[in-house]
Design an enzyme around this catalytic site. Sequence first.
Site, PDB file in Angstrom:
ATOM      1  NE  ARG A   1       3.433  93.440   2.829  1.00  0.00           N
ATOM      2  CZ  ARG A   1       2.526  94.329   3.262  1.00  0.00           C
ATOM      3  NH1 ARG A   1       2.448  95.545   2.747  1.00  0.00           N
ATOM      4  NH2 ARG A   1       1.695  93.997   4.247  1.00  0.00           N
ATOM      5  CG  ASP A   2       3.877  97.043   6.368  1.00  0.00           C
ATOM      6  OD1 ASP A   2       3.831  98.001   5.571  1.00  0.00           O
ATOM      7  OD2 ASP A   2       3.271  97.040   7.447  1.00  0.00           O
TER       8      ASP A   2
ATOM      9  CG  HIS B   1      -0.475  95.499  10.973  1.00  0.00           C
ATOM     10  ND1 HIS B   1       0.238  94.691  10.113  1.00  0.00           N
ATOM     11  CD2 HIS B   1       0.069  96.734  10.856  1.00  0.00           C
ATOM     12  CE1 HIS B   1       1.164  95.412   9.497  1.00  0.00           C
ATOM     13  NE2 HIS B   1       1.073  96.664   9.933  1.00  0.00           N
TER      14      HIS B   1
ATOM     15  CG  HIS C   1       1.432 101.450  11.872  1.00  0.00           C
ATOM     16  ND1 HIS C   1       1.938 102.095  10.765  1.00  0.00           N
ATOM     17  CD2 HIS C   1       1.167 100.188  11.461  1.00  0.00           C
ATOM     18  CE1 HIS C   1       1.973 101.269   9.745  1.00  0.00           C
ATOM     19  NE2 HIS C   1       1.504 100.098  10.138  1.00  0.00           N
TER      20      HIS C   1
ATOM     21  CB  CYS D   1       0.947 103.353   5.458  1.00  0.00           C
ATOM     22  SG  CYS D   1      -0.313 103.169   4.177  1.00  0.00           S
TER      23      CYS D   1
ATOM     24  CG  ASN E   1       4.725  98.083  10.565  1.00  0.00           C
ATOM     25  OD1 ASN E   1       3.511  98.100  10.481  1.00  0.00           O
ATOM     26  ND2 ASN E   1       5.514  98.080   9.492  1.00  0.00           N
TER      27      ASN E   1
END
Length: 311
Positions: A24-25, A217, A219, A250, A259
Site C-alpha cells: 500500500r504505502d 513508522h 522513514h 509520501c 520507508n
Amino acid sequence: MTLPMVVPAQDLPARVRIHEVGARDGLQNEKSVVATEVKAEFVHRLAAAGLTTIEATSFVHPKWVPQLADAEALFPMLGDLDGVALPVLVPNERGLDRALALGVNRIAVFASATESFAKANLNRTVDESLAMFEPVVARAKADRAHVRGYLSMCFGDPWEGAVPVHQVVRVSKALVDMGCDELSLGDTIGVATPAHVQALLAELNEEGVPTSAIGVHFHDTYGQALSNTLAALQHGVSTVDASAGGLGGCPYAKSATGNLATEDLVWMLQGLGIDTGVDLGQLTATSVWMAGQLGRPSPSRTVRALSHQES
C-alpha cells in the site's frame, strides 16, 4: 545463511510484529500503474516469506491515489491468505462502506499531528479531520473491525519544522479515545533521532497511552530509521512498520523518502535474537522480484548485499 551472528541485547522484546506496508504505502507513489495481478502476487509472496500483517490497499478516491484505484478488484484476490491480517486504509465513511462491503475486518485512518500536513493531505484542520474520523472509527468498531490510527508528522514537518511533543500527544490521545486499537507514530520526513523517539513514547505513557498499543513508522531520509527503531524497542515497542525493499514515500510531503526497508529491519532483529517469523532469504527474493516488476533496483542495503552474494 550464518550471518548475522546472534548477540541478544538486554530488555528488548522477544518478538516483534512487522506491519508490512509495501503493497500500500510502498506502491502508492509509483508513477506507472502496477497491474492488479502483480500486486496480488506481491502480497502472496510477502505472506509466504512469513509476514502476518500486510497492509493490502487503500479505499481512497481513485482521483487522489490512482495507483490504488483497483482496491475492489485486489482485495478478493487475497481471500486465500488464511492467518494473515490484511488491513486497509480508509479516509472517510465512503471508503469504509467500500471496505466493509468486501468483508474487510481491519481498517486504518490517517491523521496528522500538524495543521499544514492536515491541510495538504486531507484539506482539513487537525480537529476537522479528527471529527471526520470519529464516525468511521465508531462504525468500524460496531462492525467488530480492528482499527489502527496512523499519525503523520510526529517528529517534524516540512512546513512547520519541529513538532512539539505535547502537540503529537494531544492528537494521539484523541485517536485512542475515539476507539483506535493501535496507534502508528509516523516520522513522515525521517527527521527523528533516538532520544526524541523515547521522549515522545514516555510522554504518551504518562498520558495513559500504553506502549502495547503503539507502533512506529520510520522513514530513512537521514539514515536514522534503524537507530530510531532500536530506541523504540528499548522502550518496549514491539510493532514496527516497514516496507519490503524500502519502497515508498509520501505524495504530499516532497522531502519524504523511502520507508524503512523490511529486510534491513529483519537483519537487525535477527542479530538481536528477536523473533519475527520472517524468512529473510525469501523476503529478499520477493523484493528483487518486485524491483524487476518496477524496472529499478531495490534501495534496501540488505537486499542489495544478499542478492549480490547470490549472483
